[in-house]
Structure formats: structure tokens, C-alpha cells
Design a protein around this motif. Structure first.
Motif: not given
Lengths: 464, 296
Positions: B124-135
Motif C-alpha cells: 500500500h505505502n509504496t503504491l500510494m506514493k507512486a500514485s501521488g496519493y491517488t490523485i
């Protein structure tokens, strides 16, 4: 050997014989039961004397219904049910059979049908006649579809039971009504603003309830919904209380064409069409369709994003989520606020459609209906929820049309009054028949080899 | 990263990854852990054993932040030299920032998600960062697509390690018990931990499955250098794979050392068996002597 080969025919013959026999017995039993209850009736005649009235005809009807019914059940219904069961078993074995074209392209077909719907309604019922079909059915159902899809994010994905969802609907509706009246902003400015305000209120609700789970969460969200409604009633200087806010400006087609009768750029005038409110309704239909599809699109996209997966993980097991480094506080808050945002969009659409908002429209029953649509549809399933909304809202609307029922139950029968009764009954039946809702299975968000739907028996409902 | 030749018996490199000092945990009147201190060395498998109710899981919950200890200090030093005081951090930050992952005694999988999705949630946390916190991810930027593909690759890697690749698209709740245990470990590894806490990973496994588990755990240590702390009742697992054993009884440490040392520690034997067989014989002899003495 001979015995076996002759078996089917003898079975068929004996089945009819048995059905006849059982029908006969049922007739005798019902005759015995009803002869005194139905066959004879005590009434008073004009001189207030007790007289016995004989109703052999009615008794015969009862007996015949019992006998024929029993005969049909034994001879036809039971073998048919058994055959269906066998066929279902066979179908499970033969899974390689591909889905039909309709089943595979259901979503695309449904969207095309929805886009064509107002045009078809106009062609069939005429411009003025289409009003009822576009407004009462189309727009009404789509509002609920959108609301239920919004609530689905909170309840279906994140597993947080929210009984006060209508509060965000109210926030959206009043944001539009008040801001457009006081500041004269147009619909297209206020639509996102209403969404943002509702999302903000979702956060405000979210903070205090984050520590609560299950029943406690439900009670607090219920209270929140009531607080908003009571504020709307009692803050009379701003909201005008129970009188509500009327003459809310109409939306325009991005400011290019207006639907105000006096305006120079009136839609009907520009295109040289006869004046009718039907065009506005058709426009509203496409507007809410676009908003609902936006909700669906965002939901589908979010499910494949880490935050969407975290919502579903939160529904499955919150402690495991925390052990994986997921901040459950922000995850819950995003679910609340995004769900609320779509509620706010729907609310501002509601205000623009009605032209009038009052606290009457935002009672607890609305929250309950939206929640029951989500549960009936199958939590998390967009298609299931849309079908449930169509059945529930469209069904209750359709009951207004059931004038032929008067011929059956007499002229005093008003089907409208039975709407809620039938609504409740239908819900009970659906929940018995499909305890996980219309679509109980879950589509996985990622796959390696093949996308297999996850059976509803593995997914959890969430507990807070 | 892992010191390859670091067998348990010869060297104690004294590079502790986790230091537990004077840890106490009180539940009302019950002292679940009483002044416990121990260290887990980097790159080693440390086992925490003890009879039922000795406070092993409580230690785990304190280390992973699910309980706030009444007293004491738990410090975690990463390979980079960064030190975290775990008793002061909320549970999710312990996994996210301090890189401590855990599993549970009663398996806690996301049963309604597929096996693959379980491993993706762990990232989750890696992907969250990569997705720019979803935006940014919502806009479909390539950064998220790449991260998403990488996350699936990582998940595949651990699925192969845990022998679950065939079941990747099945719901996690549909797996047999042993596979669920392995999946939980694989999921914890997907958070990219430096320190892995396993609460009874071999509970309920048959001998073949617990052998596979041994392989998985030693493989994890060998390939990733992750240090492991495990609670275990299955002595075949403990004695086989652990470099260092800490024994608890009634919330206190009664023994600490190599498996061989602990195995022969009379205190440990007494804690598990009451008294040892030989002692029983001694006692019997004593009784017989007394009886004979009485005859004389």
C-alpha cells in the motif's frame, strides 16, 4: 432389465394417477375444512334476525382450487423444479460454455439503452407524454443509482455502516440552493462546490466516529443525519425552516442554452421547437446519467488504486490492515469524504431538478432506502446496485400505474398506499432468495492469469 | 546483506536489530510481562518460546505497537543506522517507517480478496506514493502504471517462494490452512520489512508443511537478510532454524542463548515438564533409599 426399461412410462403413468389421487384427497380435505366456514354464513337480515346463507358456489371454488392446485403441483410443478435443479447441476459441470453475448456486453448495452431512453420515450409517447417516463422513472431512478453508488464506497467497499448518508445529500442540495440564491452562481460552478462542501462535512463526521465500530458507528451516523435535518428546520434565518427554499434557478447547457422561459437563448426558441418543459427534463436526464457514470467510473478507477484496495482490506480485516502499515484513519476518512462528495453532487442535482428544497426531502427514510438499495444490489457491485435501484425505485413508481388492480380488488383499492408494504415484502423475498444481494460475488481488482469472481461467501460485510 | 557464515554457535556479532529493555506490561492487576530484556541480532532468527500464558504474544504486540507497554524501551535499529523507539509509535507507522512486519496467531488474511490482491494491499505505502496519493494515479500517469507492474512482480516473487503461484487468482479464504499461513508470511514480506515477527507460524501444520515453512523462513533470511523473531511451540521448527532462543515463563525471561544451550537448561526443562526424567529417577531413588533406610 424389462423392469428398468418400462420404468419411465410406468412412472409417468403412476405420476398422473398419484396426482389425481392426491388432488382428490386435497379436495375432500378442503371440503371438510371449509364446508362450515365458507359454505354457510350467518348474517342478519333486515329484521335483525340471524339467518343462514348458503354459499355453495364459493365453497366449490375453494375445493376446486385446492384439488386442482394439488394436482398441478404433483403432476407438473414438482417434476419441473426437479428438472431445473438437475439442469442447474449439469450447467455447473459444463462451465466451459461461454457467456451469451448479452451477458458479456451487459454494461455497454445498458449504457446505450440509457442514452437512447429519452429519445425513445419522446418518439413513443410524444414530447409532452415523455415527461412522466423521463422524469418520474428515468431521473428518479438515476438519482438513487448515483446516491447508492456513492454510499457503496462507504458501506460496500470500506465496510462502514452509514445510516446518515442523506445528510450529505442535504448538504449538497442546500449548498446549491443557498449559494445560487445569495450569490447567483451558476449550476456548473456550484456542482463541484457542493461536492467539496459535502466531502468536508464527510470529514467532519468522519473524525469523531473513527473509533467506533458496527452498531455504534451506525447510531452516530444516524444521529448526524438527524442533526443536519434539525439544523435545516430550525436555522430559519438561513434555511427558511420547513418552508424550504423555492425558485431555485435552473441549470443551463454550460451557459450556452438556457431553459428559462423568458431568456433569449431558450433552448426551444433557439431550435424553433414548441415550448415544453420536456426538453429540460431530457437535459436533466442526461445530466444525472453523466453524473452517475462519473461516480461509477471513479469508483472503478479507485478500486484499482491502492486506496481502493485499502478500503476493501479495511472491510475484510482492520487489524491486519494496521499490521501492513496502512493508516486506517486516513483510509476511513477518504472513504467517508469521497462517498459524501458524490452525495453532494446528487444533492445539488436534486435541488436543480426540483427547484425547491425543504428538510422534508431529507428524512431518515431516504437514508434507509439508499442503504437498502446498496444491500439488495450486493455490497460493492455497481451493476447489482443499479439493478436494485431500478427495481426498488422504479417498482414503487410503477405501483402508481397499477390502476388495473382496482378491477381486481375493487374501486376502493389504491395501489399507491400499498407501495411501502410491497417494497418491504419485496426486500424480504430478495434477501431470502439472495442473501448477498443481486450480485453477491466480487470482481478482483488485479489478476495474474484469469479474472475469477470471488464468491460472496468469502467476502465480509465489515464491522465498523 | 546477511552475514552468510553467521551460524548460531560460533560468533555473536553483537549488532542487535531489536533491543527490548526492561519491558513491562500490566493488564489491571495482571503482570503479563515483568522487566523483560532481550536482544535480537541482525540477520538471525530469534525464537521466543515458553509455556502457554507466558506472555509471548504480549511481547509481540508490544513490539508491533498493538499494545502500549506500561514500562520499558523497545528500540529498532535499521541497517541504515536509523533508530526507532517502537513503544512510542502507532502500530501502522511501525510497519511503514520502522519496517517491522508481523503475522498473527489466528491467521488474519483478507479472505474476500484474491491471493494476489492480499499481496498488493501489503504494498500500500509504496503504491500510494507512486500514485501521488491517488490523485496522479487517477489521471493515469505512467509513474503509477510502472509502480503497479512492479508491485505485481514483487507479489509474483513471493508467491513463487511460498509455492502459491498456482492459486494467485483464488480468494485467500479458499486456500487450505497451511497455504494461508504461508500467504500471511508472504504478505508480511511484501511490506519490505527488515524485521519480521511471526506468531506461531507452524501452529496447526502437518510435518510436511512445517518442513516447507522451515525452508521458506531460512530462505527469507538467506535471500533478503531479514531478521526474524518467532514465537513457536513446535520444537522441530525452533531447534532447526533458530540461531537464538529466548525462553519466557510467567512474563519473565528464564533462559537466553543458543538452541543447544536452552535445550539443556534445567530451568527450561522444569518450566516445560515440571522436572526432567533423570530428576524423576533421582527422586525415585531417593524415595527408595529412604524406604530402605526405614527398613534398616
Amino acid at each position: 432389465m424389462a423392469n428398468i426399461t418400462t420404468n419411465p412410462e410406468s412412472a409417468g403413468g403412476s405420476l398422473t394417477a398419484r396426482a389425481l389421487r392426491e388432488g382428490f384427497y386435497a379436495g375432500i380435505v378442503s371440503l371438510g375444512l371449509f364446508v362450515l366456514f365458507v359454505g354457510l354464513e350467518t348474517t342478519q337480515n333486515i329484521r335483525n334476525e340471524l339467518v343462514l346463507r348458503q354459499r355453495w358456489g364459493l365453497l366449490l371454488t375453494f375445493v376446486l382450487v385446492a384439488a386442482v392446485g394439488r394436482f398441478l403441483t404433483v403432476a407438473y410443478v414438482r417434476p419441473w423444479v426437479a428438472a431445473r435443479k438437475a439442469a442447474a447441476v449439469a450447467r455447473v459441470r459444463d462451465e466451459s460454455a461461454p457467456d451469451s453475448f448479452f451477458k458479456r456486453n451487459f454494461n455497454a448495452i445498458a449504457i446505450v439503452a440509457l442514452i437512447l431512453y429519452p429519445i425513445l420515450a419522446m418518439l413513443i409517447f410524444g414530447v409532452q407524454g415523455s415527461l412522466k417516463w423521463v422524469d418520474n422513472f428515468g431521473i428518479q431512478i438515476l438519482i438513487y443509482v448515483m446516491l447508492a453508488w456513492g454510499l457503496n464506497i462507504v458501506v460496500g467497499l470500506a465496510g462502514l455502516l452509514d445510516l446518515g448518508y442523506v445528510a450529505f445529500y442535504a448538504v449538497g442540495a442546500y449548498s446549491y440552493a443557498l449559494l445560487s440564491q445569495h450569490f447567483g452562481f451558476s449550476f456548473w460552478v456550484l456542482l463541484p462546490l457542493a461536492g467539496i462542501l459535502a466531502a468536508f462535512w464527510g470529514m467532519i463526521l468522519g473524525f469523531p466516529v473513527l473509533r467506533l465500530k458496527g452498531d455504534y458507528l451506525a447510531i452516530v451516523t444516524l444521529a448526524f443525519g438527524e442533526i443536519i435535518r434539525l439544523v435545516l428546520i430550525n436555522w430559519t434565518e438561513v434555511t427558511r425552516g420547513t418552508f424550504g427554499i423555492s425558485s431555485i434557478p435552473k441549470a443551463s447547457v454550460f451557459g450556452i442554452w438556457s431553459f428559462d422561459v423568458g431568456a433569449a437563448n431558450n433552448f426551444a426558441k433557439v431550435f424553433g421547437l414548441p415550448m415544453s418543459s420536456a426538453y429540460y427534463k431530457v437535459f436533466l436526464f442526461y445530466l444525472i446519467l453523466a453524473l452517475a457514470l462519473l461516480t461509477a467510473y471513479v469508483t472503478i478507477r479507485l478500486r484499482r488504486m491502492p486506496v481502493g484496495r485499502a478500503w476493501e482490506a479495511l472491510r475484510e480485516d482492520e487489524i491486519a490492515c494496521r499490521s501492513l502499515g496502512i493508516n486506517t484513519v486516513t483510509t476511513k476518512l477518504t472513504a467517508f469524504s469521497i462517498g459524501a462528495m458524490f452525495g453532494g453532487f446528487a444533492g445539488s442535482f436534486f435541488a436543480v431538478r426540483q427547484g425547491f428544497v425543504s428538510p422534508e426531502s431529507f428524512v431518515f427514510l431516504e437514508s434507509a432506502i439508499i442503504l437498502s438499495i446498496v444491500v439488495l444490489g450486493g455490497m460493492g457491485s455497481l451493476v447489482g446496485i443499479a439493478v436494485a435501484a431500478a427495481v426498488m425505485v422504479g417498482g414503487t413508481e410503477l405501483l402508481r400505474e397499477m390502476q388495473f388492480l382496482k378491477q381486481i380488488f375493487g374501486p376502493d383499492f389504491t395501489p399507491e398506499l400499498y407501495r411501502m408494504l410491497i417494497f418491504g415484502l419485496a426486500m424480504v423475498i430478495v434477501m431470502v432468495w439472495k442473501p448477498r444481494g443481486f450480485v453477491g460475488s466480487r470482481e478482483p481488482t488485479a489478476f495474474l492469469k484469469e479474472r475469477k469472481a470471488v464468491s460472496g461467501s468469502f467476502t465480509k460485510e465489515g464491522h465498523g | 546483506m546477511a552475514p552468510e557464515t553467521n551460524t548460531a554457535t560460533d560468533t555473536m556479532t553483537n549488532d542487535p536489530i531489536l533491543k527490548v529493555e526492561h519491558l513491562s506490561m500490566r493488564f489491571g492487576g495482571l503482570m503479563a510481562i515483568n522487566d523483560l530484556s532481550f536482544e535480537a541480532q541482525r540477520g538471525e532468527i530469534t525464537a521466543l518460546i515458553g509455556p502457554n500464558g507466558a506472555g509471548k504474544t504480549t511481547v509481540f504486540n508490544c513490539v508491533t505497537g498493538f499494545y502500549k507497554p506500561t514500562m520499558g524501551m523497545i528500540s529498532m535499529r535499521q541497517a541504515s543506522g536509523k533508530t526507532f523507539l517502537l513503544e512510542r509509535m502507532p502500530d501502522f507507522e511501525i510497519t511503514r517507517d520502522a519496517k517491522v512486519a508481523r503475522t498473527f496467531q489466528n491467521i488474519r488474511l483478507f479472505t474476500g480478496l484474491t491471493v494476489l490482491e492480499n499481496l498488493l494491499v501489503a504494498q500500500h505505502n509504496t503504491l500510494m506514493k507512486a500514485s501521488g496519493y491517488t490523485i496522479l494515479g487517477l489521471l493515469g500517469l505512467p509513474a503509477y502504471k510502472n509502480a503497479s507492474a512492479a508491485s505485481i512482480e514483487l507479489a509474483k516473487h513471493w508467491l513463487e517462494k511460498a509455492h502459491l503461484i498456482e492459486r494467485a487468482d483464488d480468494p485467500a479464504g479458499d486456500l487450505p490452512y497451511g497455504a494461508q499461513r504461508r500467504l500471511e508470511i508472504a504478505r508480511a514480506m511484501c511490506t519490505g520489512p527488515e524485521f519480521l515477527c511471526l506468531d506461531e507460524p507452524a501452529a496447526g501444520l502437518n510435518p510436511r508443511e512445517s518442513l516447507a515453512l522451515n525452508e521458506l523462513l531460512t530462505g527469507i533470511r538467506r535471500d533478503t537478510g531479514t531478521s526474524i523473531l518467532l514465537i513457536e511451540h513446535d520444537m522441530s521448527v525452533v531447534m532447526e532454524i533458530s540461531d537464538h532462543v529466548v525462553v519466557l515463563e510467567y512474563g519473565q525471561k528464564i533462559s537466553d542463548g543458543t538452541p543447544d544451550h536452552v535445550k539443556n537448561d534445567p530451568k527450561v526443562i522444569a518450566a516445560y515438564l515440571g522436572v526432567e526424567d533423570e530428576e524423576v529417577e533421582e527422586v525415585i531413588e531417593e524415595i527408595e533409599e529412604i524406604e530402605e533406610g526405614g527398613k534398616h
